[in-house]
Design an enzyme around this catalytic site. Structure first.
Site, PDB file in Angstrom:
ATOM      1  N   ASP A  92       9.287   2.809   1.550  1.00 25.84           N
ATOM      2  CA  ASP A  92       8.130   3.579   2.006  1.00 25.84           C
ATOM      3  C   ASP A  92       8.032   3.411   3.522  1.00 25.84           C
ATOM      4  O   ASP A  92       7.533   2.411   4.021  1.00 25.84           O
ATOM      5  CB  ASP A  92       6.859   3.091   1.305  1.00 25.84           C
ATOM      6  N   LYS A 146       2.626  10.032   8.059  1.00 24.79           N
ATOM      7  CA  LYS A 146       1.886   9.652   9.273  1.00 24.79           C
ATOM      8  C   LYS A 146       2.433  10.205  10.595  1.00 24.79           C
ATOM      9  O   LYS A 146       1.999  11.252  11.042  1.00 24.79           O
ATOM     10  CB  LYS A 146       1.764   8.130   9.324  1.00 24.79           C
ATOM     11  N   PHE A 157       0.864  -1.193   0.000  1.00 25.37           N
ATOM     12  CA  PHE A 157       0.000   0.000   0.000  1.00 25.37           C
ATOM     13  C   PHE A 157       0.889   1.227   0.000  1.00 25.37           C
ATOM     14  O   PHE A 157       1.718   1.402   0.891  1.00 25.37           O
ATOM     15  CB  PHE A 157      -0.922   0.038   1.221  1.00 25.37           C
TER      16      PHE A 157
HETATM   17  C1  LIG Z   1      -0.741   5.448   4.938  1.00 27.38           C
HETATM   18  C2  LIG Z   1       0.318   5.085   3.968  1.00 27.38           C
HETATM   19  C3  LIG Z   1       0.494   5.799   2.764  1.00 27.38           C
HETATM   20  C4  LIG Z   1      -0.434   6.903   2.328  1.00 27.38           C
HETATM   21  O1  LIG Z   1      -0.400   7.993   3.185  1.00 27.38           O
HETATM   22  P1  LIG Z   1      -1.527   9.136   3.066  1.00 27.38           P
HETATM   23  O2  LIG Z   1      -1.057  10.178   4.044  1.00 27.38           O
HETATM   24  O3  LIG Z   1      -2.828   8.517   3.428  1.00 27.38           O
HETATM   25  O4  LIG Z   1      -1.507   9.622   1.662  1.00 27.38           O
HETATM   26  C5  LIG Z   1       1.549   5.453   1.948  1.00 27.38           C
HETATM   27  N1  LIG Z   1       2.386   4.462   2.281  1.00 27.38           N
HETATM   28  C6  LIG Z   1       2.252   3.753   3.413  1.00 27.38           C
HETATM   29  C7  LIG Z   1       3.220   2.667   3.741  1.00 27.38           C
HETATM   30  C8  LIG Z   1       1.205   4.037   4.293  1.00 27.38           C
HETATM   31  O5  LIG Z   1       1.047   3.311   5.416  1.00 27.38           O
END
Ligand SMILES: *Cc1c(COP(=O)(O)O)cnc(C)c1O
Length: 370
Positions: free
Chosen positions: A201, A230, A119
């Site tokens: 990520d 986050k 994700f």
């Molecule tokens: C939550 C998340 C995203 C997306 O972040 P948003 O602030 O909702 O755009 C991207 N990568 C990872 C690993 C995430 O957990």
């Protein structure tokens, strides 16, 4: 109701928070093991974060990136490796977009290898890097050039046409699935061999969540770039793309930008979060308390396959529906937990959670599962 219907919201209306506690509009207290999805990293209404935001709001909130922003420069210095560089934005998806653009500019037309179950966000580039049928199919056609493979096949998928491998150190939204460090090291070697970027990520795993500032520090790998969001702002929106020194001059004026990204308000918030995370012993406690939580979970009935690192934990349930458990936890035990699938629960509590609060949470989960 004038809100768009793109969320299935629980019928709870939180009015106030402090530490790991939330109170609804009727004054009922809940114990929060989700922290706004790994966002409220130092808990709700942390005095240092509140003071920083209040003071900055009363001083200067926004000037745009037409000018130098000292708080961005000092924040970048705290996040970047020696000689490295940071681009600030407002969310995880935006940080991923910046990473994709960086990789594509460096190797024009190159493909981006991603892991099944990953994700990376909801914008078109990030969504195209998120190989999940239900999330992608309604929005076709996607951005071309993404190559999803099983995690174990990531290294083998890299060749001379690969711009980057983009991967989460621990898959969060799929239910907390750690990437085997050996696989990651093989991906690093394949990227080195073919001149591709390794982009991690760390939107969910970063800023102390796994017991180190970045999860990759525990995996014996040096990424070329990594994304953050986050937990970085503790609840104030901010994202970042961090790159190593050798990639710090790929993006030049005109290539990429953002109006809000890195404004003084969000940078002040991130500084306050880092001040707390940098406190001596803070990350050790994340390790210790995370282990205590997972040990306790392994003792509970119906719980199988407890996984994670630091205060990022997932577990599977046998004979109990995870979404049903989430609903009962809220209404019967005043406990906030999250289901990532029909049989999987994710716990990403504030990093300031205490051993007593973890034991309390385990007691409440035990009462639901017993
Ligand atoms: C939550 C998340 C995203 C997306 O972040 P948003 O602030 O909702 O755009 C991207 N990568 C990872 C690993 C995430 O957990």
């Amino acid at each position: 109701m004038s809100l768009m219907g793109n969320y299935a919201r629980a019928p709870v209306r939180f009015a106030r928070g402090a530490g790991c506690s939330l109170w609804d509009e009727d004054g009922i207290e809940y114990l929060d093991l989700v922290a706004g999805i790994a966002v409220c990293s130092i808990g709700h209404a942390h005095p240092r974060l509140v003071a920083a935001v209040q003071e900055q709001a009363a001083t200067l909130m926004h000037t745009s990136n037409l000018f130098e922003v000292p708080l961005q420069e000092s924040l970048a210095a705290r996040l970047a490796p020696p000689g490295g560089a940071v681009f600030f934005c407002n969310s995880g998806a935006e940080a991923v977009e910046a990473a994709i653009k960086l990789a594509r500019k460096r190797r024009t037309g190159g493909s981006i290898v991603v892991a099944q179950g990953a994700f990376h966000g909801r914008t078109y580039g990030a969504l195209s890097a998120t190989p999940q049928e239900a999330k992608q199919a309604p929005f076709a056609p996607l951005v071309p050039g993404f190559r999803p493979v099983h995690a174990s096949a990531l290294a083998a998928a890299v060749d001379g046409g690969t711009a980057a491998v983009l991967v989460e150190p621990i898959q969060g939204e799929s239910g907390v699935h750690p990437l085997d460090p050996q696989i990651l090291r093989a991906v690093r070697a394949a990227c080195d061999e073919h001149g591709a970027l390794l982009i991690l990520d760390e939107v969910q795993t970063g800023i102390g969540r796994t017991g180190s500032l970045y999860a990759f520090e525990q995996m014996g790998v040096r990424p070329d770039a990594w994304t953050l969001a986050k937990g970085l702002g503790g609840g104030v929106p901010i994202g970042a793309l961090v790159v190593q020194a050798e990639h710090s001059e790929i993006l030049v004026p005109g290539d990429h930008g953002t109006t809000f990204g890195g404004n003084p308000l969000s940078c002040a918030a991130a500084h306050a979060v880092l001040d707390v995370v940098d406190d001596p012993g803070f990350l050790d406690a994340v390790h210790r308390i995370g282990e205590r939580l997972r040990e306790g979970l392994r003792e509970l009935p119906h719980v199988t396959d407890v996984r994670g690192r630091g205060l990022m934990t997932g577990f599977d349930l046998e004979g109990v529906s995870a979404p049903a458990l989430v609903t009962r936890a809220l209404s019967e035990q005043r406990l906030v937990v999250n289901a990532t699938g029909p049989a999987t629960i994710r716990l990403v509590p504030p990093l300031i959670i205490t051993e007593a609060e973890v034991d309390d949470a385990l007691g409440r989960l035990g009462a639901l599962l017993g």
